[in-house]
Write an enzyme that holds these catalytic residues in place. Structure first.
Site, short mmCIF file in Angstrom:
data_model
loop_
_atom_site.label_atom_id
_atom_site.label_comp_id
_atom_site.label_asym_id
_atom_site.label_seq_id
_atom_site.Cartn_x
_atom_site.Cartn_y
_atom_site.Cartn_z
CG PHE A 14 4.03 9.44 9.25
CD1 PHE A 14 4.38 9.29 10.56
CD2 PHE A 14 4.01 7.78 9.31
CE1 PHE A 14 4.80 8.56 11.51
CE2 PHE A 14 4.96 6.62 9.51
CZ PHE A 14 5.06 7.23 11.11
CB THR A 39 -3.41 14.73 0.19
OG1 THR A 39 -2.70 13.79 0.87
CG2 THR A 39 -3.19 14.98 -1.53
CB ALA A 86 3.70 8.65 -2.35
CD GLU A 87 -3.17 9.88 -2.34
OE1 GLU A 87 -3.49 9.36 -1.38
OE2 GLU A 87 -3.78 11.65 -2.67
CB THR A 103 -0.17 11.21 -6.49
OG1 THR A 103 -0.60 11.58 -6.78
CG2 THR A 103 1.29 11.15 -5.17
CB THR A 132 7.43 0.66 0.03
OG1 THR A 132 6.58 -0.21 1.19
CG2 THR A 132 7.02 0.06 -1.15
CG ASP A 133 9.46 -3.53 3.99
OD1 ASP A 133 7.74 -2.76 3.38
OD2 ASP A 133 8.97 -3.60 4.62
CD GLU A 134 3.09 -2.05 1.39
OE1 GLU A 134 2.07 -2.71 0.60
OE2 GLU A 134 2.84 -2.01 2.44
CE1 TYR A 157 2.60 3.11 -0.86
CE2 TYR A 157 2.55 1.36 -0.26
CZ TYR A 157 3.61 2.57 -0.41
OH TYR A 157 4.21 3.01 0.33
CE LYS A 161 7.13 4.50 -2.73
NZ LYS A 161 7.30 5.97 -2.51
CG ASN A 187 8.54 4.12 8.58
OD1 ASN A 187 8.91 5.51 8.34
ND2 ASN A 187 8.79 3.30 7.78
P1 NAD Z 1 1.92 10.23 4.22
O1 NAD Z 1 0.51 10.31 2.92
O2 NAD Z 1 2.13 10.16 5.68
O3 NAD Z 1 1.95 11.89 3.06
C1 NAD Z 1 2.56 11.81 2.19
C2 NAD Z 1 2.55 13.12 1.85
O4 NAD Z 1 2.53 13.33 0.61
C3 NAD Z 1 1.41 13.78 2.30
O5 NAD Z 1 1.30 15.11 2.54
C4 NAD Z 1 0.86 14.39 1.75
O6 NAD Z 1 -0.33 16.42 0.93
C5 NAD Z 1 1.67 14.42 -0.03
N1 NAD Z 1 1.15 14.05 -1.15
C6 NAD Z 1 0.48 13.08 -1.63
N2 NAD Z 1 0.41 13.66 -3.24
C7 NAD Z 1 1.08 14.69 -3.28
C8 NAD Z 1 0.63 15.32 -4.69
N3 NAD Z 1 0.26 14.95 -5.82
N4 NAD Z 1 1.86 16.42 -5.11
C9 NAD Z 1 2.25 16.36 -3.78
N5 NAD Z 1 1.78 16.14 -2.50
C10 NAD Z 1 1.10 15.56 -2.45
O7 NAD Z 1 2.57 8.75 3.55
P2 NAD Z 1 4.25 8.51 4.76
O8 NAD Z 1 3.92 7.57 6.22
O9 NAD Z 1 4.69 9.95 5.23
O10 NAD Z 1 5.32 7.91 3.69
C11 NAD Z 1 5.82 8.69 3.17
C12 NAD Z 1 6.68 7.91 1.53
O11 NAD Z 1 7.50 6.94 2.26
C13 NAD Z 1 5.68 7.73 0.88
O12 NAD Z 1 6.75 7.54 -0.60
C14 NAD Z 1 6.42 6.21 0.71
O13 NAD Z 1 5.36 5.54 0.03
C15 NAD Z 1 7.29 6.33 1.81
N6 NAD Z 1 7.08 4.92 2.59
C16 NAD Z 1 6.41 5.46 4.62
C17 NAD Z 1 6.09 3.68 4.77
C18 NAD Z 1 5.21 3.79 6.50
O14 NAD Z 1 5.13 3.14 6.85
N7 NAD Z 1 4.58 4.58 6.11
C19 NAD Z 1 7.66 3.02 4.78
C20 NAD Z 1 8.19 3.11 3.50
C21 NAD Z 1 8.23 3.81 2.41
O1 DAU Z 2 5.42 -1.57 4.41
C1 DAU Z 2 5.56 -0.32 4.67
C2 DAU Z 2 4.27 0.10 4.02
O2 DAU Z 2 3.44 -0.16 5.40
C3 DAU Z 2 4.45 1.59 3.77
O3 DAU Z 2 4.98 1.86 2.37
C4 DAU Z 2 2.81 1.65 3.41
O4 DAU Z 2 3.16 3.46 3.07
C5 DAU Z 2 2.38 2.04 4.82
O5 DAU Z 2 0.82 1.81 4.84
C6 DAU Z 2 2.34 0.81 5.52
O6 DAU Z 2 1.71 -0.71 4.72
P1 DAU Z 2 0.56 -1.88 4.96
O7 DAU Z 2 -0.53 -2.08 4.99
O8 DAU Z 2 1.48 -2.93 5.95
O9 DAU Z 2 -0.17 -1.53 6.54
P2 DAU Z 2 -1.28 -0.50 7.24
O10 DAU Z 2 -0.71 0.29 8.77
O11 DAU Z 2 -2.16 -0.19 6.68
O12 DAU Z 2 -1.71 -2.33 7.82
C7 DAU Z 2 -0.31 -2.90 8.43
C8 DAU Z 2 -1.24 -4.14 8.84
O13 DAU Z 2 -2.28 -4.06 9.56
C9 DAU Z 2 -1.65 -4.64 7.62
O14 DAU Z 2 -0.99 -6.04 8.11
C10 DAU Z 2 -3.12 -4.71 8.00
C11 DAU Z 2 -3.25 -4.62 9.15
N1 DAU Z 2 -4.65 -4.14 9.10
C12 DAU Z 2 -4.50 -2.47 9.01
C13 DAU Z 2 -5.73 -2.13 9.10
C14 DAU Z 2 -5.84 0.36 8.73
C15 DAU Z 2 -5.48 -4.90 10.30
O15 DAU Z 2 -6.10 -5.38 10.67
N2 DAU Z 2 -6.99 -3.07 10.01
C16 DAU Z 2 -6.36 -2.08 9.75
O16 DAU Z 2 -7.90 -1.31 10.10
#
Ligand code: NAD
Ligand code: DAU
Length: 351
Positions: A14, A39, A86-87, A103, A132-134, A157, A161, A187
């Site tokens: 993403f 993945t 990342a996962e 991972t 991440t802020d988590e 998770y 991280k 995001n």
């Molecule tokens: P995502 O799950 O959409 O994408 C992760 C990508 O990493 C995928 O393309 C997957 O194929 C690849 N990947 C997974 N395991 C792998 C491995 N072992 N080797 C090589 N590639 C591998 O994640 P995202 O939401 O795009 O997040 C990207 C980064 O940003 C992560 O490190 C996540 O912790 C961080 N982040 C995400 C958010 C969010 O809101 N999504 C917020 C803050 C930080």
């Molecule tokens: O804060 C940054 C993080 O945000 C990133 O590091 C993570 O990769 C990303 O997945 C995200 O984590 P959250 O757990 O906050 O995101 P998620 O979209 O899973 O959930 C957002 C909120 O919504 C959380 O409070 C849980 C709730 N939720 C989520 C799902 C999937 C529901 O109530 N129902 C649902 O089905």
């Protein structure tokens, strides 16, 4: 610094795909090598618009494979790494923590070791770790996460991280590896796998399926437009002081249930359904184990030191996001069917 060859890990995911697109289009003099295992969350369909660009190359591979990572560094002689692979989904980390430990921790350690072994002139190199802020844990009703907030991760998770962040800092302090870290809030935007709250709910509303709200829906998240995150990474990559950490956030806190009601309202409008139709799909379900209550980011350091602020208002961003998923029906159908179907149905269809 004249950084030329950049390894971007997780570039088919993403956030990674938005970052790869930004760098490929903005920096024709750089070469972007996108390393991704593909993945369930990685999808080359996220990058079809730039896949043939001369400054872009995709390599399928696993960051957990240390020998492969070492040979890749030897072969390519990267100038910099931007590490996103990342996962990333908290619910999956509760069900299968080991995938996250491998991972997110071992994979990051492999990249650090390969950089350390291959980089001789450290003055022109950079290892950028995207986090991440988590890692900061869960907030009460007041306060915000600052760069100095002590780490207190609470899910597998976030613990994985946090562990990777600690390793990155340890390699900076111990081996002088030039690193930078950013910690970002939630995001949203196009190309996000429909397991995360916003795309899952858009997908379910479209298909008249229940909207599983965890607990009372009172948890709070701080939402940032994914392209603003990519812009922040660009600024930090080019301007940050080595060894520093930057928080990235939208100053945009929403209680889940309020956010969900906005999504329902916009979906009713965009689908031409009577107002109130989508809200009827809201279903309160058992809470996520260890569910963090509130996240809120103080991004003052990034604004004051490097001049970054978010560009998009949430109301505009969520409309654009919903429109994207409705217009790109094929993308949504592909990632929830075919090769992904088994995984998706197992996780989400029975809720
Ligand atoms: P995502 O799950 O959409 O994408 C992760 C990508 O990493 C995928 O393309 C997957 O194929 C690849 N990947 C997974 N395991 C792998 C491995 N072992 N080797 C090589 N590639 C591998 O994640 P995202 O939401 O795009 O997040 C990207 C980064 O940003 C992560 O490190 C996540 O912790 C961080 N982040 C995400 C958010 C969010 O809101 N999504 C917020 C803050 C930080
Ligand atoms: O804060 C940054 C993080 O945000 C990133 O590091 C993570 O990769 C990303 O997945 C995200 O984590 P959250 O757990 O906050 O995101 P998620 O979209 O899973 O959930 C957002 C909120 O919504 C959380 O409070 C849980 C709730 N939720 C989520 C799902 C999937 C529901 O109530 N129902 C649902 O089905």
């Amino acid at each position: 610094m004249n950084l030329k060859k950049i390894l971007i890990t997780g570039g088919a995911g993403f956030i990674g795909s938005h970052l790869v697109r930004l760098f490929v289009n903005k920096y024709p003099d750089y070469k972007m090598v996108n390393l991704d295992k593909l993945t369930y969350a990685g999808n080359l369909a996220n990058l079809t618009d730039i896949e043939n660009a001369p400054n872009y190359e995709f390599i399928k591979g696993d960051i957990v494979d240390a020998d492969f990572i070492h040979s890749l560094f030897k072969q390519y002689q990267f100038d910099a790494v931007i590490h996103l692979a990342a996962e990333s989904h908290v619910d999956r980390s509760i069900a299968s923590p080991m995938d996250f430990i491998m991972t997110n921790i071992v994979g990051t350690a492999n990249l650090l070791n390969a950089a350390k072994a291959n980089w001789t002139d450290l003055s022109s190199k950079l290892f950028y770790h995207v986090s991440t802020d988590e890692v900061y844990g869960s907030l009460g009703e007041t306060g915000m996460f600052e760069e100095t907030t002590p780490y207190d991760p609470r899910s597998p998770y976030s613990a994985s991280k946090a562990s990777s962040d600690h390793l990155v800092r340890a390699y900076y302090h111990t081996y002088k590896l030039p690193v930078v870290i950013s910690n970002c809030s939630n995001n949203y935007g196009s190309h996000q796998f429909p397991e995360k709250l916003i795309p899952l709910f858009i997908h379910n509303i479209k298909n008249n399926k229940p909207l599983p709200v965890y607990g009372k829906g009172e948890n709070i998240r701080d939402w940032l437009w994914v392209e603003d995150h990519a812009r922040a990474i660009d600024v930090i990559f080019h301007k940050a002081k080595v060894g520093e950490t930057y928080n990235i956030g939208g100053h945009n806190e929403w209680k889940n249930i309020d956010l969900i009601k906005v999504i329902c309202k916009v979906m009713d409008k965009q689908l031409g359904r009577p107002e109130g139709t989508s809200e009827k799909l809201i279903t309160y379900v058992t809470d996520r184990a260890g569910h963090d209550m509130r996240y809120a980011i103080d991004a003052t350091k990034l604004k004051n030191e490097l001049g970054w602020t978010p560009s998009l208002q949430f109301e505009e961003g969520i409309e654009k996001t919903i429109q994207w998923y409705l217009t790109n029906e094929e993308w949504l159908n592909n990632v929830t069917s075919g090769a992904y179907q088994h995984y998706y149905e197992k996780q989400y269809n029975n809720r």
